[in-house]
Scaffold this motif. Sequence first.
Motif, PDB file in Angstrom:
ATOM      1  N   ARG A   1     -10.814   6.312  -0.375  1.00 47.78           N
ATOM      2  CA  ARG A   1      -9.409   6.594  -0.228  1.00 47.78           C
ATOM      3  C   ARG A   1      -9.210   7.854  -1.203  1.00 47.78           C
ATOM      4  NH1 ARG A   1      -6.195   2.795   2.423  1.00 47.78           N
ATOM      5  NH2 ARG A   1      -7.252   1.062   2.743  1.00 47.78           N
ATOM      6  N   LEU A   2      -8.938   8.980  -0.608  1.00 48.60           N
ATOM      7  CA  LEU A   2      -8.769  10.147  -1.291  1.00 48.60           C
ATOM      8  C   LEU A   2      -7.529  10.381  -2.087  1.00 48.60           C
ATOM      9  CD1 LEU A   2     -10.386  12.357   1.251  1.00 48.60           C
ATOM     10  CD2 LEU A   2     -11.582  11.197  -0.563  1.00 48.60           C
ATOM     11  N   ASN A   3      -7.539  11.317  -2.991  1.00 47.16           N
ATOM     12  CA  ASN A   3      -6.377  11.664  -3.906  1.00 47.16           C
ATOM     13  C   ASN A   3      -5.459  10.399  -4.267  1.00 47.16           C
ATOM     14  OD1 ASN A   3      -6.577  14.500  -2.923  1.00 47.16           O
ATOM     15  ND2 ASN A   3      -6.053  13.897  -1.134  1.00 47.16           N
ATOM     16  N   GLN A   4      -6.199   9.706  -4.937  1.00 47.34           N
ATOM     17  CA  GLN A   4      -5.525   8.370  -5.619  1.00 47.34           C
ATOM     18  C   GLN A   4      -6.076   8.194  -7.296  1.00 47.34           C
ATOM     19  OE1 GLN A   4      -6.798   5.096  -3.149  1.00 47.34           O
ATOM     20  NE2 GLN A   4      -4.771   5.027  -2.249  1.00 47.34           N
ATOM     21  N   VAL A   5      -5.170   7.885  -7.722  1.00 47.45           N
ATOM     22  CA  VAL A   5      -5.414   7.106  -8.947  1.00 47.45           C
ATOM     23  C   VAL A   5      -5.327   5.696  -8.988  1.00 47.45           C
ATOM     24  CG1 VAL A   5      -4.490   7.210 -11.401  1.00 47.45           C
ATOM     25  CG2 VAL A   5      -4.483   9.398 -10.300  1.00 47.45           C
ATOM     26  N   TRP A   6      -6.310   5.135  -9.729  1.00 47.36           N
ATOM     27  CA  TRP A   6      -6.474   3.634  -9.758  1.00 47.36           C
ATOM     28  C   TRP A   6      -6.257   3.347 -11.317  1.00 47.36           C
ATOM     29  CZ3 TRP A   6      -8.008   0.026  -5.828  1.00 47.36           C
ATOM     30  CH2 TRP A   6      -8.025   0.595  -4.555  1.00 47.36           C
ATOM     31  N   HIS A   7      -5.354   2.462 -11.927  1.00 46.24           N
ATOM     32  CA  HIS A   7      -5.761   2.315 -13.469  1.00 46.24           C
ATOM     33  C   HIS A   7      -5.254   0.603 -13.491  1.00 46.24           C
ATOM     34  CE1 HIS A   7      -1.280   3.040 -13.446  1.00 46.24           C
ATOM     35  NE2 HIS A   7      -1.556   3.716 -12.512  1.00 46.24           N
ATOM     36  N   LEU A   8      -6.114  -0.033 -14.396  1.00 49.61           N
ATOM     37  CA  LEU A   8      -6.180  -1.417 -14.836  1.00 49.61           C
ATOM     38  C   LEU A   8      -5.636  -1.705 -15.983  1.00 49.61           C
ATOM     39  CD1 LEU A   8      -7.658  -4.191 -13.489  1.00 49.61           C
ATOM     40  CD2 LEU A   8      -9.673  -3.590 -15.053  1.00 49.61           C
ATOM     41  N   TRP A   9      -4.923  -2.853 -15.998  1.00 50.17           N
ATOM     42  CA  TRP A   9      -4.111  -3.218 -17.088  1.00 50.17           C
ATOM     43  C   TRP A   9      -4.392  -4.758 -17.287  1.00 50.17           C
ATOM     44  CZ3 TRP A   9      -1.531   0.365 -19.965  1.00 50.17           C
ATOM     45  CH2 TRP A   9      -1.301   1.909 -19.213  1.00 50.17           C
ATOM     46  N   ARG A  10      -4.200  -5.357 -18.530  1.00 47.40           N
ATOM     47  CA  ARG A  10      -4.592  -6.652 -18.819  1.00 47.40           C
ATOM     48  C   ARG A  10      -3.199  -7.176 -19.824  1.00 47.40           C
ATOM     49  NH1 ARG A  10      -8.623  -6.089 -22.488  1.00 47.40           N
ATOM     50  NH2 ARG A  10      -7.270  -6.788 -24.327  1.00 47.40           N
ATOM     51  N   TYR A  11      -2.959  -8.278 -19.507  1.00 45.47           N
ATOM     52  CA  TYR A  11      -2.120  -8.879 -20.018  1.00 45.47           C
ATOM     53  C   TYR A  11      -2.371 -10.445 -20.451  1.00 45.47           C
ATOM     54  CZ  TYR A  11       1.031  -5.320 -18.034  1.00 45.47           C
ATOM     55  OH  TYR A  11       1.468  -4.089 -17.484  1.00 45.47           O
ATOM     56  N   GLU A  12      -1.862 -11.019 -21.350  1.00 49.18           N
ATOM     57  CA  GLU A  12      -2.236 -12.398 -21.629  1.00 49.18           C
ATOM     58  C   GLU A  12      -1.606 -13.435 -20.709  1.00 49.18           C
ATOM     59  OE1 GLU A  12      -4.113 -13.254 -24.001  1.00 49.18           O
ATOM     60  OE2 GLU A  12      -4.418 -11.298 -24.285  1.00 49.18           O
ATOM     61  N   SER A  13      -0.539 -13.194 -20.070  1.00 43.43           N
ATOM     62  CA  SER A  13       0.114 -13.874 -18.879  1.00 43.43           C
ATOM     63  C   SER A  13       0.902 -13.349 -18.310  1.00 43.43           C
ATOM     64  CB  SER A  13       0.883 -15.160 -19.840  1.00 43.43           C
ATOM     65  OG  SER A  13       2.090 -14.750 -20.592  1.00 43.43           O
ATOM     66  N   TYR A  14       1.659 -14.042 -17.269  1.00 41.73           N
ATOM     67  CA  TYR A  14       2.569 -13.386 -16.303  1.00 41.73           C
ATOM     68  C   TYR A  14       3.920 -13.218 -16.962  1.00 41.73           C
ATOM     69  CZ  TYR A  14      -0.250 -14.391 -12.169  1.00 41.73           C
ATOM     70  OH  TYR A  14      -1.099 -14.380 -11.139  1.00 41.73           O
ATOM     71  N   ALA A  15       4.001 -14.112 -18.088  1.00 46.67           N
ATOM     72  CA  ALA A  15       5.310 -14.096 -18.814  1.00 46.67           C
ATOM     73  C   ALA A  15       5.182 -12.734 -19.858  1.00 46.67           C
ATOM     74  CB  ALA A  15       5.607 -15.298 -19.671  1.00 46.67           C
ATOM     75  N   GLN A  16       3.954 -12.633 -20.317  1.00 47.36           N
ATOM     76  CA  GLN A  16       3.876 -11.128 -21.265  1.00 47.36           C
ATOM     77  C   GLN A  16       4.291 -10.050 -20.186  1.00 47.36           C
ATOM     78  OE1 GLN A  16       0.090  -9.641 -22.697  1.00 47.36           O
ATOM     79  NE2 GLN A  16       0.974  -9.662 -24.643  1.00 47.36           N
ATOM     80  N   ARG A  17       3.461  -9.903 -19.083  1.00 40.86           N
ATOM     81  CA  ARG A  17       3.609  -8.686 -18.254  1.00 40.86           C
ATOM     82  C   ARG A  17       5.143  -8.614 -18.047  1.00 40.86           C
ATOM     83  NH1 ARG A  17       4.970  -7.635 -13.123  1.00 40.86           N
ATOM     84  NH2 ARG A  17       4.001  -5.654 -12.468  1.00 40.86           N
TER      85      ARG A  17
END
Length: 211
Positions: A47-63
Amino acid sequence: MIFEMRTYSFLPADLPKYLKHAGEVGRSVRGNDYGVNCGYWTSEFGRLNQVWHLWRYESYAQREELRTKLSQNRDWVDGYLPVVQGWVRRMDIRIMNPHAPFVPPQDAGNVYEYRYYRCAVGKVGNWIGHFKEALPNRQKYSKIVGLWQTEIGQPNEVSHLWVYPDLNARTEARARLGEDESWREFQRTGRPYLRELNNVLLQPTNFSPLK
């Protein structure tokens, strides 16, 4: 612990502008105070012209808590979002549960491959079970960074992130893997659970934690 993969799509002329503003403003405003950024890439093949970024959280509640706080950050709301909103044509998210440790590479100068497969309804666990049995042998050819099951955004999906020194190394690793009889056996075992296979090759940005 949960992970979130965010994918933003752009017109070709807008992608460089977004990357410049994200690197100079967005990352400094957000930092890791609103979720830990694990990687920030642009798509090179697939897939072209995209930015992908990955994030980490301790839990759904923290997110939820941190996303709420981010929405109250005036530098983010007034100084960052109004600039980039017109450039982003589409946003997709995946909220994912890990099924293996997240293992960042120690060196830099890499390329990454994100593979995401849609499984038959209710069969993600079956595929992951067989995959984890085959994983030690699979890692003789290249190293896995993360393995996830998508919980929100894309149902019945499993995804995995791989790292290679360069594209030639990926080509060589995939060729050698294709000749491995134990991997062929895994493919025969796992194939009935799969309905769709996709991948994208990712190039780290200059502000990505994973290089």
